[in-house]
Scaffold this motif. Structure first.
Motif, short mmCIF file in Angstrom:
data_model
loop_
_atom_site.label_atom_id
_atom_site.label_comp_id
_atom_site.label_asym_id
_atom_site.label_seq_id
_atom_site.Cartn_x
_atom_site.Cartn_y
_atom_site.Cartn_z
N ARG B 457 0.75 -1.32 -0.13
CA ARG B 457 0.00 0.06 0.10
C ARG B 457 0.81 1.41 -0.01
O ARG B 457 1.84 1.23 0.53
CB ARG B 457 -0.91 0.26 1.12
CG ARG B 457 -2.07 -0.54 1.05
CD ARG B 457 -2.88 -0.13 2.40
NE ARG B 457 -3.55 1.31 2.51
CZ ARG B 457 -4.11 1.70 3.79
NH1 ARG B 457 -3.97 1.24 4.91
NH2 ARG B 457 -4.67 2.85 3.58
N VAL B 458 0.29 1.99 -0.59
CA VAL B 458 1.04 3.73 -0.53
C VAL B 458 0.07 4.56 -0.45
O VAL B 458 -1.04 4.68 -0.99
CB VAL B 458 1.56 3.94 -2.08
CG1 VAL B 458 2.17 5.35 -1.91
CG2 VAL B 458 3.04 3.11 -2.01
N PHE B 459 0.10 5.37 0.73
CA PHE B 459 -1.05 6.35 0.81
C PHE B 459 -0.55 7.61 1.21
O PHE B 459 0.59 7.81 2.01
CB PHE B 459 -2.31 5.80 1.81
CG PHE B 459 -1.73 5.49 3.23
CD1 PHE B 459 -1.18 4.23 3.18
CD2 PHE B 459 -1.80 6.45 4.29
CE1 PHE B 459 -0.84 3.99 4.43
CE2 PHE B 459 -1.14 6.03 5.47
CZ PHE B 459 -0.98 4.81 5.59
N GLN B 460 -1.17 8.97 1.11
CA GLN B 460 -0.69 10.09 1.49
C GLN B 460 -1.06 10.18 2.90
O GLN B 460 -2.33 10.02 3.33
CB GLN B 460 -1.43 11.17 0.51
CG GLN B 460 -0.94 12.71 0.72
CD GLN B 460 0.25 12.64 -0.12
OE1 GLN B 460 0.35 12.43 -1.33
NE2 GLN B 460 1.13 13.60 0.40
N VAL B 465 4.25 10.41 1.90
CA VAL B 465 3.68 9.42 1.12
C VAL B 465 4.10 7.89 1.97
O VAL B 465 5.21 7.50 2.06
CB VAL B 465 4.34 9.16 -0.20
CG1 VAL B 465 3.09 8.42 -0.96
CG2 VAL B 465 4.38 10.61 -0.72
N VAL B 466 3.14 7.49 2.70
CA VAL B 466 3.28 6.23 3.63
C VAL B 466 3.47 5.01 2.63
O VAL B 466 2.59 4.78 1.77
CB VAL B 466 2.64 5.92 4.72
CG1 VAL B 466 2.91 5.04 5.76
CG2 VAL B 466 2.42 7.29 5.34
N VAL B 467 4.61 4.12 2.92
CA VAL B 467 4.65 2.85 2.16
C VAL B 467 4.53 1.75 3.05
O VAL B 467 5.25 1.70 3.77
CB VAL B 467 6.22 3.01 1.30
CG1 VAL B 467 6.18 1.81 0.71
CG2 VAL B 467 6.06 4.19 0.44
N PHE B 468 3.65 0.98 2.83
CA PHE B 468 3.78 -0.23 3.92
C PHE B 468 4.19 -1.51 2.85
O PHE B 468 3.63 -1.84 1.78
CB PHE B 468 2.30 -0.70 4.02
CG PHE B 468 1.73 0.05 5.20
CD1 PHE B 468 2.32 0.96 5.89
CD2 PHE B 468 0.32 -0.21 5.59
CE1 PHE B 468 1.85 1.67 6.85
CE2 PHE B 468 -0.24 0.51 6.76
CZ PHE B 468 0.52 1.39 7.40
N GLY B 469 5.23 -2.20 3.39
CA GLY B 469 5.83 -3.01 2.48
C GLY B 469 6.39 -4.24 3.44
O GLY B 469 5.85 -4.22 4.50
N VAL B 470 7.18 -5.17 2.90
CA VAL B 470 7.66 -6.17 3.60
C VAL B 470 9.06 -6.53 3.38
O VAL B 470 9.50 -6.10 2.15
CB VAL B 470 6.68 -7.49 3.61
CG1 VAL B 470 7.23 -8.10 2.03
CG2 VAL B 470 7.19 -8.64 4.44
N ASP B 471 10.12 -7.04 4.13
CA ASP B 471 11.27 -7.44 3.99
C ASP B 471 11.43 -8.77 4.16
O ASP B 471 11.44 -9.35 5.29
CB ASP B 471 12.09 -6.66 4.90
CG ASP B 471 13.65 -7.24 4.63
OD1 ASP B 471 13.98 -7.31 3.44
OD2 ASP B 471 14.45 -7.56 5.62
N LYS B 477 7.45 -6.68 8.69
CA LYS B 477 6.60 -5.84 7.74
C LYS B 477 7.61 -4.50 7.91
O LYS B 477 8.08 -4.19 9.03
CB LYS B 477 5.29 -5.65 8.29
CG LYS B 477 4.55 -6.90 8.03
CD LYS B 477 3.07 -6.66 8.31
CE LYS B 477 2.29 -5.56 7.43
NZ LYS B 477 0.88 -5.65 7.51
N VAL B 478 7.45 -3.77 6.91
CA VAL B 478 8.02 -2.40 6.75
C VAL B 478 7.13 -1.36 6.50
O VAL B 478 6.32 -1.46 5.83
CB VAL B 478 9.13 -2.48 5.76
CG1 VAL B 478 10.04 -1.21 5.65
CG2 VAL B 478 10.12 -3.54 5.90
N GLU B 479 7.37 -0.04 7.47
CA GLU B 479 6.56 1.07 7.14
C GLU B 479 7.73 2.18 7.10
O GLU B 479 8.52 2.44 7.77
CB GLU B 479 5.57 1.24 8.42
CG GLU B 479 4.74 2.48 8.14
CD GLU B 479 4.21 3.05 9.73
OE1 GLU B 479 3.79 2.20 10.33
OE2 GLU B 479 3.94 4.24 9.51
#
Ligand SMILES: Cc1cc2nc3c(=O)[nH]c(=O)nc-3n(C[C@H](O)[C@H](O)[C@H](O)COP(=O)(O)OP(=O)(O)OC[C@H]3O[C@@H](n4cnc5c(N)ncnc54)[C@H](O)[C@@H]3O)c2cc1C
Ligand code: SF4
Ligand code: SF4
Ligand code: SF4
Lengths: 132, 645
Positions: B457-460, B465-471, B477-479
């Motif tokens: 997810r990417v949201f303002q 711009v906040v990015v939710f990802g994973v490593d 999980k990465v924010e």
């Protein structure tokens, strides 16, 4: 895990770099070090996972791991590493980070009597130097 | 009659000695012999010797598919005095030993039948000679990116005229938009402008910009092409490229070259080094066209070059070969539908990043984010957006984005040393000379943090711009609260590629990348003779690969041009005019437009050169007036009888 530049390249990570002289960013997480490590059956994190935590600036978590104390500094990992990372140096820097403020992993006064009696002197000296 | 073992490929399944024995007795067979490798030099010599000894007038070779070695054996036959069209191949490998590996008896029986049929066919074969066709030694190159320019230069330098067509007003393609290029980080314009200006002034290259190919007729060596040159509303013969009009024009419109990150006047030259260095008016933005008044450019132009009444023109060219070099586009914004692309101003794509980093770009090369012009300190790069994603995009890998993302992250670090670049990736594909080292340099020396995983997810959130990802390496999980996000969006074929393929009567894959004749051995030939492919029009690739392929397609064109005349197989359709009623059914049946009706004589005629000998017309003809040379009805019946036994 929140990442930001002051986390990834934070104060703690810089200290580790100073102590160890190692650039963990070189590691590409192939896992060869862990594959060849003799102590992994007792470790909570594999050696390459410790490196990954440092890369991500998650130093606290690396410090809390049993792995850094179980590392025997045998150099089997660094001899194999294709990216020239000396893991024992990194492990040492993590241990030192814990020990320097006065923390002890082993308190000589509290060692059980049979250990004091039966362990070879060489091992005791080395162990005390390394862990306290 | 010659039977090949093909080592164990045939001989391991088919009982070759038995085949030889059974065929020896067939009517018309002077002799049957076998050999381990018929295509080898000694094998070929064996054929020649026996042809001479037995004074043969035709031969059958039972071996691999005719696609592999028909021409080899035809020329062997010819060299021993047998007409090459009286040499038939029975395919006992792909049709017998391979598909029937576990049924050797059946495979052997089938081999005998196929050979018998081929013997029957060859008995009815006429001695033919190849058709000879002239060749026009001029080439058309469609698309003037680095691929098209390189191909055009190579052909023109060899002394043949080239018509180079691009639909944009300038040449250079996407390379003109790039800032610096991996793996050496040299400035793209600096290595491009020597090529663009050479193309611009080459006496052998006719450059047609703002132009598109509208129709193509003819065949290899002899194409007729109609090209539409769209009105630019500026008479380029008069225009000196002084740019006064572009300075005075009061109207502004988003610049396509700057990918919407900057505006340009309605009359403009896309970038300072553009070739040709002449302006065009975009009527949709021009006040003269939209409001019916203005004409400022017309007033200021010192040479009176503005021509609001200019019309499209149609240009006809005759060429012998065509190179398709129409390049790529990026997966369009509207289709990404994820990551806020096209919604949040600070979520941009790779080409937009190139413009931000370009000295002639909207920020003069400073990395400033689009929303508020601030220098971003936390930048997230996301790879494989739309690539390797069969559910939301394309299953293929776009091949170049791993490398350009590493480049972007490094260039960003050069401009913003205290900033942190993050790269979300799935694998790093850096298989090129110096490429792996380039990526390792990014992590080791420049501190680019690679995180293995896709972003969800990417949201303002405020100005972030906040990015939710994973490593997936650490399993965490990465924010990241980023200042800017750069998406490595999938490479797709240039818009209109499928339509162009239709005009050219050649093929693309399901996505619109032009299909090559053979993925390994004929990578620059299209499926249509005389049409070649270069660059990203064929598949995503970087500049070194593009230039290599362009040179290779030029070499193919030059090979074609070096023959005094071209030859075409004579096994084409022929019409018996006594029987033909001129019904025209065959004309409909032909997929190659090789047939027409002669309306005066009221019979069907065949254009031998276009005919591929497929036989569709012969089947369609209700009167039996059409015959396939060397596949007459009597031959076909005899072959069937031979198989049915
Ligand atoms: C963000 C990004 C960064 C990159 N960085 C690098 C790098 O650092 N190093 C590197 O080696 N590669 C890089 N590349 C790849 C590079 O851009 C391509 O390899 C190269 O541009 C391909 O050239 P081309 O001529 O095949 O296609 P293009 O550059 O796309 O040129 C095609 C031309 O054909 C024209 N055209 C299209 N359709 C028609 C038509 N129907 N009729 C007439 N004309 C038509 C177009 O207008 C265009 O001028 C990068 C790519 C991207 C997306
Ligand atoms: S062997 Fe070296 S490169 Fe591989 S994971 Fe271990 S430290 Fe990293
Ligand atoms: S006429 Fe059109 S192009 Fe010319 S100055 Fe006016 S708006 Fe610009
Ligand atoms: S080149 Fe790299 S980023 Fe691009 S699609 Fe392939 S794996 Fe993904």
């Amino acid at each position: 895990m929140r990442l930001a530049r002051d986390v990834v390249r934070g104060e703690e990570e810089r200290k580790l770099r100073d102590i160890s002289g190692e650039e963990v960013r070189s590691c590409y997480q192939c896992g060869k070090c862990s594959a060849g490590c003799a102590m992994t059956s007792m470790m909570d994190l594999l050696p390459h996972q410790v490196i990954r935590l440092v890369q991500l600036g998650q130093v606290e978590e690396a410090l809390a791991s049993r792995t850094i104390w179980l590392c025997a500094s045998c150099l089997a990992c660094s001899a194999r590493c294709p990216r020239g990372v000396s893991l024992p140096n990194v492990m040492e820097s993590l241990r030192v980070t814990m020990l320097r403020p006065g923390g002890r992993h082993i308190d000589p006064a509290r060692l059980p009597a049979d250990v004091l009696e039966n362990a070879p002197e060489q091992a005791l000296v080395a162990g005390l130097r390394k862990y306290s | 009659m010659f039977v090949c073992w093909c080592g164990l490929n045939i001989g391991g399944v088919v009982d070759v000695p038995r085949v030889v024995e059974e065929i020896s007795g067939c009517p018309g067979v002077a002799r049957a012999v076998d050999y381990r490798y018929m295509c080898s030099d000694p094998g070929q010599q064996l054929i020649r010797d026996i042809i001479r000894e037995e004074r043969l007038d035709s031969v059958v070779i039972a071996a691999c598919s005719p696609g592999m070695h028909e021409s080899t054996f035809q020329s062997v036959a010819e060299s021993a005095g047998v007409n090459p069209y009286r040499c038939e191949i029975a395919n006992i490998r792909e049709q017998c030993s391979w598909p029937h590996q576990n049924e050797p008896l059946e495979a052997t029986r089938k081999a005998v039948e196929l050979i018998r049929a081929a013997v029957e066919k060859v008995r009815g074969d006429e001695a033919l000679s190849a058709l000879s066709i002239p060749v026009t030694r001029r080439a058309l190159v469609i698309g003037a990116g680095i691929a098209g320019m390189q191909a055009a230069l190579d052909i023109a330098d060899a002394g043949h005229e080239v018509v180079l067509v691009d639909r944009l007003p300038h040449i250079g393609g996407h390379m003109a938009q790039l800032s610096e290029t991996f793996p050496t980080l040299d400035c793209s314009q600096c290595i491009l402008t020597p090529k663009t200006s050479e193309v611009g002034r080459h006496p052998g290259i006719r450059l047609l910009t703002s132009s598109e190919v509208e129709s193509v007729s003819g065949y290899v060596g002899n194409f007729t092409v109609k090209i539409r040159r769209r009105a630019t509303y500026v008479n380029w013969d008069l225009c000196t490229g002084c740019g006064l009009c572009t300075e005075k024009c009061p109207s502004r419109t988003p610049s396509a070259f700057e990918r919407g990150l900057a505006e340009e006047p309605a009359i403009s030259i896309a970038f300072p080094q553009a070739v040709p260095h002449k302006p065009v008016i975009r009527p949709e933005a021009c006040r003269h066209f939209t409001k019916g008044k203005c004409g400022v450019c017309e007033k200021v132009c010192p040479v009176g070059a503005i021509d609001f009444g200019q019309q499209d023109s149609l240009i006809e060219e005759k060429v012998g070969a065509i190179v398709v070099a129409t390049g790529y586009d990026l997966h369009p914004k509207a289709k990404v539908g994820e990551y806020g692309y096209g919604v949040y101003p600070d979520v941009i794509d790779g080409l937009e990043f190139e413009r931000l980093n370009s000295a002639s770009g909207p920020t003069q090369g400073q990395i400033r984010r689009p929303s508020d012009g601030k220098v971003p300190k936390e930048v997230v790069f996301i790879q494989c957006v739309g690539s390797r994603d069969q559910e939301n995009g394309y299953p293929y890998c776009s091949k170049i984005c791993c490398m350009y993302t590493a480049k972007h992250a490094r260039l960003y670090k050069h401009k913003v040393p205290d900033g942190q670049p993050y790269v979300f990736y799935m694998d790093i594909r850096a298989g090129g000379k110096g490429y792996e080292e380039f990526v390792q340099h990014a992590t080791e020396e420049e501190g680019v943090l690679y995180l293995r995983g896709r972003v969800a997810r990417v949201f303002q959130d405020g100005e972030h711009v906040v990015v939710f990802g994973v490593d997936t390496l650490s399993g965490k999980k990465v924010e990241i609260r980023a200042d800017m996000v750069v998406l490595a969006t999938a490479i797709v074929p240039a818009s209109g590629a499928k339509e162009l393929a239709r005009v050219l009567k050649t093929a693309t894959d399901e996505y619109g990348f032009f299909s090559e004749a053979h993925p390994k051995l004929r990578p620059v030939e299209s499926l249509t003779r005389g049409i070649y492919i270069a660059g990203c029009a064929q598949a995503p690739k970087d500049i070194p690969d593009t230039v290599t392929q362009a040179g290779s397609s030029a070499a193919k064109v030059l090979t074609l041009f070096s023959a005094p005349r071209l030859s075409h197989s004579p096994t084409v359709a022929a019409v018996d005019e006594e029987i033909c009623t001129g019904c025209g059914i065959c004309v409909e049946a032909c997929a190659y437009e090789a047939r027409a009706l002669d309306t005066r004589r009221h019979v069907a005629v065949v254009n031998d050169v276009l005919c591929e000998g497929c036989g569709a017309c012969a089947v369609a003809c209700p009167n039996g007036a059409t015959r396939q040379r060397n596949m007459a009805r009597s031959q076909a019946m005899a072959m069937i009888d031979a198989v049915m036994g």
